[in-house]
Design an enzyme around this catalytic site. Structure first.
Site, short mmCIF file in Angstrom:
data_model
loop_
_atom_site.label_atom_id
_atom_site.label_comp_id
_atom_site.label_asym_id
_atom_site.label_seq_id
_atom_site.Cartn_x
_atom_site.Cartn_y
_atom_site.Cartn_z
N HIS A 1 0.83 -1.20 0.00
CA HIS A 1 0.00 0.00 0.00
C HIS A 1 0.87 1.25 0.00
CE1 HIS A 1 0.66 -0.85 4.30
NE2 HIS A 1 0.53 0.44 4.49
N HIS B 1 1.25 5.35 1.56
CA HIS B 1 0.83 6.41 2.47
C HIS B 1 1.12 7.74 1.80
CE1 HIS B 1 0.19 3.99 6.11
NE2 HIS B 1 1.21 3.26 5.67
N TYR C 1 3.89 9.48 11.50
CA TYR C 1 3.26 8.19 11.26
C TYR C 1 3.65 7.64 9.89
CZ TYR C 1 -0.33 4.81 10.00
OH TYR C 1 -0.97 3.70 9.56
#
Length: 111
Positions: free
Chosen positions: A18, A20, A82
């Site tokens: 994935h 971010h 994050y």
């Protein structure tokens, strides 16, 4: 693709399965319309540039159907951290949860 829509990529990190992204989307554009555009056009670009992926991802589905979105206010630095640290966290969790599974019907380890 982002530049064409006036979207600014602030931060990003590629994960094995994935992506971010911290992006700034103009207020005149909805998040859902931008995400639909980004996923559709980027998938087409990937299949055009890497024809062999068409066979791996049947029916030209490169991205999953969903996505997660959160608006950023005063906690932008937290979200940046994050994004930067997520891969390290995922790797550490994977190491902690590695188990050897056995088939309860055969009594031996699955392969």
């Amino acid at each position: 693709l982002c530049q064409y829509k006036g979207v600014k990529i602030i931060e990003g990190h590629m994960m094995p399965d994935h992506v971010h992204l911290l992006v700034s989307i103009p207020p005149k554009q909805s998040v859902s319309s931008f995400m639909g555009y980004l996923k559709e056009k980027s998938a087409l670009m990937m299949f055009d540039r890497h024809a062999n992926l068409k066979y791996k991802f049947g029916n030209r589905y490169f991205w999953s159907e969903g996505y997660y979105v959160s608006t950023v206010g005063l906690n932008e630095q937290t979200i940046r951290k994050y994004i930067r640290d997520q891969e390290k966290h995922d790797l550490s969790i994977d190491k902690l949860t590695t188990k050897e599974y056995s088939d309860p019907f055969k009594g031996n380890k699955l392969k």
